[in-house]
Every structure is written in structure tokens, then in C-alpha cells.
Scaffold this motif. Sequence first.
Motif, mmCIF file in Angstrom:
data_model
loop_
_atom_site.group_PDB
_atom_site.id
_atom_site.type_symbol
_atom_site.label_atom_id
_atom_site.label_comp_id
_atom_site.label_asym_id
_atom_site.label_seq_id
_atom_site.Cartn_x
_atom_site.Cartn_y
_atom_site.Cartn_z
ATOM 1 N N ASN A 10 0.743 -1.186 -0.140
ATOM 2 C CA ASN A 10 -0.210 -0.111 0.149
ATOM 3 C C ASN A 10 0.945 1.290 -0.081
ATOM 4 O O ASN A 10 1.319 1.615 1.277
ATOM 5 C CB ASN A 10 -0.977 0.029 1.062
ATOM 6 N N SER A 11 1.105 1.734 -1.658
ATOM 7 C CA SER A 11 2.296 2.921 -1.290
ATOM 8 C C SER A 11 1.496 3.993 -0.634
ATOM 9 O O SER A 11 2.593 5.030 0.033
ATOM 10 C CB SER A 11 2.565 3.068 -2.757
ATOM 11 N N LEU A 12 0.357 4.421 -0.413
ATOM 12 C CA LEU A 12 -0.346 5.426 -0.054
ATOM 13 C C LEU A 12 0.030 5.469 1.633
ATOM 14 O O LEU A 12 0.539 6.328 2.090
ATOM 15 C CB LEU A 12 -1.727 5.625 -0.166
ATOM 16 N N GLN A 13 -0.279 4.177 2.011
ATOM 17 C CA GLN A 13 -0.100 4.247 3.523
ATOM 18 C C GLN A 13 1.612 4.247 3.961
ATOM 19 O O GLN A 13 1.941 5.003 4.839
ATOM 20 C CB GLN A 13 -0.469 2.932 3.993
ATOM 21 N N ASN A 14 2.428 3.863 2.963
ATOM 22 C CA ASN A 14 3.793 3.888 3.210
ATOM 23 C C ASN A 14 4.257 5.472 3.049
ATOM 24 O O ASN A 14 5.167 5.925 3.966
ATOM 25 C CB ASN A 14 4.378 2.970 2.357
ATOM 26 N N ASP A 15 3.756 6.164 2.393
ATOM 27 C CA ASP A 15 4.062 7.467 2.345
ATOM 28 C C ASP A 15 3.544 8.225 3.499
ATOM 29 O O ASP A 15 4.203 9.150 3.728
ATOM 30 C CB ASP A 15 3.372 8.213 0.894
ATOM 31 N N MET A 16 2.360 7.970 3.868
ATOM 32 C CA MET A 16 2.155 8.461 4.954
ATOM 33 C C MET A 16 3.098 8.197 6.308
ATOM 34 O O MET A 16 3.320 9.132 7.125
ATOM 35 C CB MET A 16 0.675 8.177 5.409
ATOM 36 N N VAL A 17 3.468 7.195 6.472
ATOM 37 C CA VAL A 17 4.296 6.761 7.477
ATOM 38 C C VAL A 17 5.516 7.521 7.334
ATOM 39 O O VAL A 17 6.186 8.057 8.334
ATOM 40 C CB VAL A 17 4.524 5.010 7.530
ATOM 41 N N GLN A 18 6.049 7.475 6.000
ATOM 42 C CA GLN A 18 7.357 8.108 5.965
ATOM 43 C C GLN A 18 7.211 9.901 6.256
ATOM 44 O O GLN A 18 8.283 10.387 6.711
ATOM 45 C CB GLN A 18 7.815 8.041 4.540
ATOM 46 N N HIS A 19 6.052 10.595 6.124
ATOM 47 C CA HIS A 19 5.843 12.065 6.298
ATOM 48 C C HIS A 19 5.611 11.947 7.585
ATOM 49 O O HIS A 19 5.317 13.354 8.064
ATOM 50 C CB HIS A 19 4.824 12.418 5.223
ATOM 51 N N THR A 20 5.329 11.226 8.688
ATOM 52 C CA THR A 20 4.778 11.586 10.057
ATOM 53 C C THR A 20 6.188 11.953 10.661
ATOM 54 O O THR A 20 7.153 11.542 10.754
ATOM 55 C CB THR A 20 4.444 10.051 10.657
ATOM 56 N N ALA A 21 5.963 13.215 11.465
ATOM 57 C CA ALA A 21 6.798 13.659 12.230
ATOM 58 C C ALA A 21 7.184 13.026 13.420
ATOM 59 O O ALA A 21 6.495 12.662 14.297
ATOM 60 C CB ALA A 21 6.780 15.310 12.253
ATOM 61 N N ILE A 22 8.527 12.689 13.945
ATOM 62 C CA ILE A 22 8.717 12.146 15.187
ATOM 63 C C ILE A 22 9.267 13.276 15.923
ATOM 64 O O ILE A 22 9.879 14.292 15.422
ATOM 65 C CB ILE A 22 9.866 10.808 15.014
ATOM 66 N N PRO A 23 9.230 13.179 17.429
ATOM 67 C CA PRO A 23 9.511 14.248 18.121
ATOM 68 C C PRO A 23 10.881 14.953 18.021
ATOM 69 O O PRO A 23 11.398 15.940 18.072
ATOM 70 C CB PRO A 23 9.289 13.752 19.560
ATOM 71 N N GLU A 24 11.958 14.003 17.581
ATOM 72 C CA GLU A 24 13.357 14.330 17.346
ATOM 73 C C GLU A 24 13.362 15.233 16.539
ATOM 74 O O GLU A 24 14.297 16.161 15.821
ATOM 75 C CB GLU A 24 14.210 13.164 17.362
ATOM 76 N N GLU A 25 12.467 15.208 15.285
ATOM 77 C CA GLU A 25 12.430 16.101 13.978
ATOM 78 C C GLU A 25 11.602 17.309 14.114
ATOM 79 O O GLU A 25 11.913 18.387 13.258
ATOM 80 C CB GLU A 25 11.721 15.138 12.798
ATOM 81 N N LEU A 26 10.829 17.543 15.201
ATOM 82 C CA LEU A 26 10.342 18.639 15.450
ATOM 83 C C LEU A 26 11.336 19.760 15.967
ATOM 84 O O LEU A 26 12.297 19.667 16.792
ATOM 85 C CB LEU A 26 9.163 18.414 16.706
ATOM 86 N N GLY A 27 10.924 21.233 15.795
ATOM 87 C CA GLY A 27 11.810 22.320 16.110
ATOM 88 C C GLY A 27 11.484 22.478 17.564
ATOM 89 O O GLY A 27 10.568 22.012 18.120
ATOM 90 N N GLU A 28 12.072 23.400 18.374
ATOM 91 C CA GLU A 28 12.070 23.692 19.520
ATOM 92 C C GLU A 28 10.615 24.252 19.978
ATOM 93 O O GLU A 28 10.190 23.940 20.782
ATOM 94 C CB GLU A 28 13.394 24.783 19.980
ATOM 95 N N GLU A 29 10.217 25.179 19.072
ATOM 96 C CA GLU A 29 9.028 26.081 19.069
ATOM 97 C C GLU A 29 8.004 24.917 19.212
ATOM 98 O O GLU A 29 7.033 24.844 19.971
ATOM 99 C CB GLU A 29 8.685 27.027 18.126
ATOM 100 N N GLU A 30 7.985 23.952 18.065
ATOM 101 C CA GLU A 30 7.004 22.927 18.019
ATOM 102 C C GLU A 30 6.964 21.998 19.496
ATOM 103 O O GLU A 30 6.036 21.551 19.632
ATOM 104 C CB GLU A 30 7.296 22.153 16.817
#
Length: 63
Positions: A10-30
Motif C-alpha cells: 500500500n504505497s499511500l500508507q507507506n508515504d503517510m508513515v514516511q511523512h509522519t514527524a517524530i519528536p526528534e525532528e520537531l523544532g524547539e518551538e513545535e
Amino acid sequence: MIETSTPTTNSLQNDMVQHTAIPEELGEEEQSFYDSIKKNLNLIVKTPGKDVIARILSYSKTV
């Protein structure tokens, strides 16, 4: 003759998983924003009791 096929993944589902931000990738403000609303978000989580689930299932069978 044209042959068509459907991909096995399911490529759509795989794309969604890859674009989900994890806490380490969030900026300080976020991160500070998330930390400020985390307590309130946890307060609205509901776990229905067994009787509520049973009533929902019973109703779904009558409709």
C-alpha cells in the motif's frame, strides 16, 4: 493484450508513515507547543466500559 496489476504494498500508507514527524525532528518551538497541550490531550482520551461496547454491538446488529 495489455496486462495490469496492483502492487502488493500500500504505497499511500507507506508515504503517510514516511511523512509522519517524530519528536526528534520537531523544532524547539513545535516541541514546546506540543508539551503545552499534551496534558489536555491526555485528559480527553476515553476508554469505554464493557457495557458501552456491548450496547453499541447490540445496536449495530439491530440496524
